[in-house]
Design a protein around this motif. Structure first.
Motif, PDB file in Angstrom:
ATOM      1  N   MET A   1       0.830  -1.178   0.000  1.00  0.00           N
ATOM      2  CA  MET A   1       0.000   0.000   0.000  1.00  0.00           C
ATOM      3  C   MET A   1       0.875   1.241   0.000  1.00  0.00           C
ATOM      4  O   MET A   1       1.900   1.281   0.649  1.00  0.00           O
ATOM      5  CB  MET A   1      -0.902   0.022   1.226  1.00  0.00           C
ATOM      6  N   LYS A   2       0.412   2.195  -0.695  1.00  0.00           N
ATOM      7  CA  LYS A   2       1.142   3.449  -0.781  1.00  0.00           C
ATOM      8  C   LYS A   2       0.539   4.481   0.167  1.00  0.00           C
ATOM      9  O   LYS A   2      -0.368   4.203   0.936  1.00  0.00           O
ATOM     10  CB  LYS A   2       1.092   3.967  -2.220  1.00  0.00           C
ATOM     11  N   ARG A   3       1.049   5.671   0.082  1.00  0.00           N
ATOM     12  CA  ARG A   3       0.679   6.735   1.005  1.00  0.00           C
ATOM     13  C   ARG A   3      -0.787   7.141   0.907  1.00  0.00           C
ATOM     14  O   ARG A   3      -1.476   7.268   1.926  1.00  0.00           O
ATOM     15  CB  ARG A   3       1.585   7.938   0.755  1.00  0.00           C
ATOM     16  N   LEU A   4      -1.310   7.343  -0.289  1.00  0.00           N
ATOM     17  CA  LEU A   4      -2.702   7.775  -0.433  1.00  0.00           C
ATOM     18  C   LEU A   4      -3.683   6.700   0.031  1.00  0.00           C
ATOM     19  O   LEU A   4      -4.731   7.011   0.597  1.00  0.00           O
ATOM     20  CB  LEU A   4      -2.993   8.166  -1.877  1.00  0.00           C
ATOM     21  N   SER A   5      -3.342   5.436  -0.199  1.00  0.00           N
ATOM     22  CA  SER A   5      -4.204   4.354   0.284  1.00  0.00           C
ATOM     23  C   SER A   5      -4.257   4.343   1.800  1.00  0.00           C
ATOM     24  O   SER A   5      -5.324   4.143   2.400  1.00  0.00           O
ATOM     25  CB  SER A   5      -3.703   3.001  -0.222  1.00  0.00           C
ATOM     26  N   ASN A   6      -3.110   4.552   2.435  1.00  0.00           N
ATOM     27  CA  ASN A   6      -3.079   4.595   3.899  1.00  0.00           C
ATOM     28  C   ASN A   6      -3.888   5.767   4.444  1.00  0.00           C
ATOM     29  O   ASN A   6      -4.629   5.620   5.415  1.00  0.00           O
ATOM     30  CB  ASN A   6      -1.644   4.689   4.395  1.00  0.00           C
ATOM     31  N   TRP A   7      -3.751   6.928   3.817  1.00  0.00           N
ATOM     32  CA  TRP A   7      -4.506   8.093   4.283  1.00  0.00           C
ATOM     33  C   TRP A   7      -6.001   7.909   4.075  1.00  0.00           C
ATOM     34  O   TRP A   7      -6.810   8.351   4.882  1.00  0.00           O
ATOM     35  CB  TRP A   7      -4.027   9.363   3.592  1.00  0.00           C
ATOM     36  N   SER A   8      -6.381   7.258   2.989  1.00  0.00           N
ATOM     37  CA  SER A   8      -7.809   7.039   2.761  1.00  0.00           C
ATOM     38  C   SER A   8      -8.399   6.117   3.821  1.00  0.00           C
ATOM     39  O   SER A   8      -9.516   6.335   4.287  1.00  0.00           O
ATOM     40  CB  SER A   8      -8.056   6.473   1.364  1.00  0.00           C
ATOM     41  N   ILE A   9      -7.631   5.121   4.259  1.00  0.00           N
ATOM     42  CA  ILE A   9      -8.095   4.227   5.326  1.00  0.00           C
ATOM     43  C   ILE A   9      -8.185   4.972   6.648  1.00  0.00           C
ATOM     44  O   ILE A   9      -9.150   4.826   7.397  1.00  0.00           O
ATOM     45  CB  ILE A   9      -7.171   2.999   5.438  1.00  0.00           C
ATOM     46  N   VAL A  10      -7.189   5.802   6.942  1.00  0.00           N
ATOM     47  CA  VAL A  10      -7.192   6.568   8.195  1.00  0.00           C
ATOM     48  C   VAL A  10      -8.399   7.495   8.254  1.00  0.00           C
ATOM     49  O   VAL A  10      -9.119   7.539   9.256  1.00  0.00           O
ATOM     50  CB  VAL A  10      -5.869   7.363   8.342  1.00  0.00           C
ATOM     51  N   PHE A  11      -8.650   8.225   7.181  1.00  0.00           N
ATOM     52  CA  PHE A  11      -9.785   9.141   7.175  1.00  0.00           C
ATOM     53  C   PHE A  11     -11.124   8.400   7.179  1.00  0.00           C
ATOM     54  O   PHE A  11     -12.102   8.883   7.738  1.00  0.00           O
ATOM     55  CB  PHE A  11      -9.715  10.102   5.985  1.00  0.00           C
ATOM     56  N   ALA A  12     -11.181   7.232   6.560  1.00  0.00           N
ATOM     57  CA  ALA A  12     -12.413   6.436   6.585  1.00  0.00           C
ATOM     58  C   ALA A  12     -12.716   5.958   7.999  1.00  0.00           C
ATOM     59  O   ALA A  12     -13.871   5.987   8.439  1.00  0.00           O
ATOM     60  CB  ALA A  12     -12.298   5.251   5.634  1.00  0.00           C
ATOM     61  N   VAL A  13     -11.696   5.540   8.725  1.00  0.00           N
ATOM     62  CA  VAL A  13     -11.894   5.085  10.108  1.00  0.00           C
ATOM     63  C   VAL A  13     -12.296   6.256  11.001  1.00  0.00           C
ATOM     64  O   VAL A  13     -13.225   6.143  11.809  1.00  0.00           O
ATOM     65  CB  VAL A  13     -10.622   4.382  10.634  1.00  0.00           C
ATOM     66  N   ILE A  14     -11.622   7.386  10.866  1.00  0.00           N
ATOM     67  CA  ILE A  14     -11.958   8.569  11.663  1.00  0.00           C
ATOM     68  C   ILE A  14     -13.382   9.028  11.359  1.00  0.00           C
ATOM     69  O   ILE A  14     -14.161   9.332  12.266  1.00  0.00           O
ATOM     70  CB  ILE A  14     -10.950   9.708  11.403  1.00  0.00           C
ATOM     71  N   GLY A  15     -13.732   9.066  10.085  1.00  0.00           N
ATOM     72  CA  GLY A  15     -15.079   9.472   9.702  1.00  0.00           C
ATOM     73  C   GLY A  15     -16.146   8.515  10.198  1.00  0.00           C
ATOM     74  O   GLY A  15     -17.207   8.939  10.666  1.00  0.00           O
ATOM     75  N   THR A  16     -15.873   7.223  10.135  1.00  0.00           N
ATOM     76  CA  THR A  16     -16.840   6.237  10.614  1.00  0.00           C
ATOM     77  C   THR A  16     -17.036   6.340  12.113  1.00  0.00           C
ATOM     78  O   THR A  16     -18.171   6.310  12.601  1.00  0.00           O
ATOM     79  CB  THR A  16     -16.381   4.822  10.234  1.00  0.00           C
ATOM     80  N   LEU A  17     -15.942   6.466  12.855  1.00  0.00           N
ATOM     81  CA  LEU A  17     -16.053   6.591  14.310  1.00  0.00           C
ATOM     82  C   LEU A  17     -16.793   7.866  14.702  1.00  0.00           C
ATOM     83  O   LEU A  17     -17.655   7.850  15.588  1.00  0.00           O
ATOM     84  CB  LEU A  17     -14.678   6.566  14.955  1.00  0.00           C
ATOM     85  N   SER A  18     -16.488   8.950  14.058  1.00  0.00           N
ATOM     86  CA  SER A  18     -17.153  10.212  14.363  1.00  0.00           C
ATOM     87  C   SER A  18     -18.630  10.161  13.987  1.00  0.00           C
ATOM     88  O   SER A  18     -19.488  10.651  14.726  1.00  0.00           O
ATOM     89  CB  SER A  18     -16.458  11.347  13.625  1.00  0.00           C
ATOM     90  N   PHE A  19     -18.919   9.551  12.862  1.00  0.00           N
ATOM     91  CA  PHE A  19     -20.294   9.428  12.403  1.00  0.00           C
ATOM     92  C   PHE A  19     -21.110   8.560  13.348  1.00  0.00           C
ATOM     93  O   PHE A  19     -22.258   8.882  13.682  1.00  0.00           O
ATOM     94  CB  PHE A  19     -20.282   8.821  11.000  1.00  0.00           C
ATOM     95  N   CYS A  20     -20.533   7.449  13.813  1.00  0.00           N
ATOM     96  CA  CYS A  20     -21.238   6.558  14.746  1.00  0.00           C
ATOM     97  C   CYS A  20     -21.393   7.200  16.126  1.00  0.00           C
ATOM     98  O   CYS A  20     -22.413   6.996  16.789  1.00  0.00           O
ATOM     99  CB  CYS A  20     -20.506   5.230  14.858  1.00  0.00           C
ATOM    100  N   CYS A  21     -20.410   7.960  16.553  1.00  0.00           N
ATOM    101  CA  CYS A  21     -20.522   8.656  17.839  1.00  0.00           C
ATOM    102  C   CYS A  21     -21.595   9.736  17.792  1.00  0.00           C
ATOM    103  O   CYS A  21     -22.208  10.040  18.812  1.00  0.00           O
ATOM    104  CB  CYS A  21     -19.191   9.269  18.242  1.00  0.00           C
ATOM    105  N   SER A  22     -21.830  10.309  16.618  1.00  0.00           N
ATOM    106  CA  SER A  22     -22.871  11.328  16.507  1.00  0.00           C
ATOM    107  C   SER A  22     -24.253  10.731  16.733  1.00  0.00           C
ATOM    108  O   SER A  22     -25.148  11.417  17.217  1.00  0.00           O
ATOM    109  CB  SER A  22     -22.811  12.011  15.149  1.00  0.00           C
ATOM    110  N   LEU A  23     -24.423   9.483  16.389  1.00  0.00           N
ATOM    111  CA  LEU A  23     -25.707   8.830  16.632  1.00  0.00           C
ATOM    112  C   LEU A  23     -25.875   8.456  18.098  1.00  0.00           C
ATOM    113  O   LEU A  23     -26.989   8.408  18.609  1.00  0.00           O
ATOM    114  CB  LEU A  23     -25.839   7.592  15.754  1.00  0.00           C
ATOM    115  N   ALA A  24     -24.769   8.206  18.805  1.00  0.00           N
ATOM    116  CA  ALA A  24     -24.822   7.805  20.211  1.00  0.00           C
ATOM    117  C   ALA A  24     -24.912   9.003  21.153  1.00  0.00           C
ATOM    118  O   ALA A  24     -25.496   8.903  22.228  1.00  0.00           O
ATOM    119  CB  ALA A  24     -23.604   6.969  20.558  1.00  0.00           C
ATOM    120  N   LEU A  25     -24.326  10.137  20.778  1.00  0.00           N
ATOM    121  CA  LEU A  25     -24.320  11.331  21.621  1.00  0.00           C
ATOM    122  C   LEU A  25     -25.213  12.407  21.017  1.00  0.00           C
ATOM    123  O   LEU A  25     -24.788  13.143  20.111  1.00  0.00           O
ATOM    124  CB  LEU A  25     -22.894  11.874  21.766  1.00  0.00           C
ATOM    125  N   PRO A  26     -26.438  12.543  21.477  1.00  0.00           N
ATOM    126  CA  PRO A  26     -27.348  13.512  20.850  1.00  0.00           C
ATOM    127  C   PRO A  26     -26.991  14.976  21.127  1.00  0.00           C
ATOM    128  O   PRO A  26     -27.406  15.856  20.389  1.00  0.00           O
ATOM    129  CB  PRO A  26     -28.708  13.166  21.447  1.00  0.00           C
TER     130      PRO A  26
END
Length: 91
Positions: A1-26
């Motif tokens: 994996m190259k640099r852009l692939s790694n960054w896309s995974i990092v941002f996908a994980v951060i976005g998913t966690l933040s998105f799921c926390c928004s549903l849990a914390l009103p």
């Protein structure tokens, strides 16, 4: 994996966690949802950059798949939430 692939995974994980926390914390749902949506968009852009550079591996498709999957789940469960999110982003 190259640099852009790694960054896309990092941002996908951060976005998913933040998105799921928004549903849990009103109380902080709007800020978490917009930051998660923004991180997913950045991850998707990094993923498109990795596709453009023909990086090896299939992990570059993860951010795009997560973005569309979470958008589908959001629209399926709360259809007017996406309108509120896009209005908040515009202003």
């Amino acid at each position: 994996m190259k640099r852009l692939s790694n960054w896309s995974i990092v941002f996908a994980v951060i976005g998913t966690l933040s998105f799921c926390c928004s549903l849990a914390l009103p109380t902080a749902s709007e800020l978490l949802m917009i930051s998660g949506f923004g991180a997913l968009v950045i991850g998707m852009l990094c993923s498109f950059g990795a596709m453009y550079k023909n990086e090896k591996g299939k992990s570059k498709f993860l951010a795009v798949a997560v973005f569309f999957l979470l958008s589908f789940i959001l629209v399926w469960n709360e259809p007017f939430q996406i309108v509120r999110l896009l209005t908040w982003m515009k202003n």
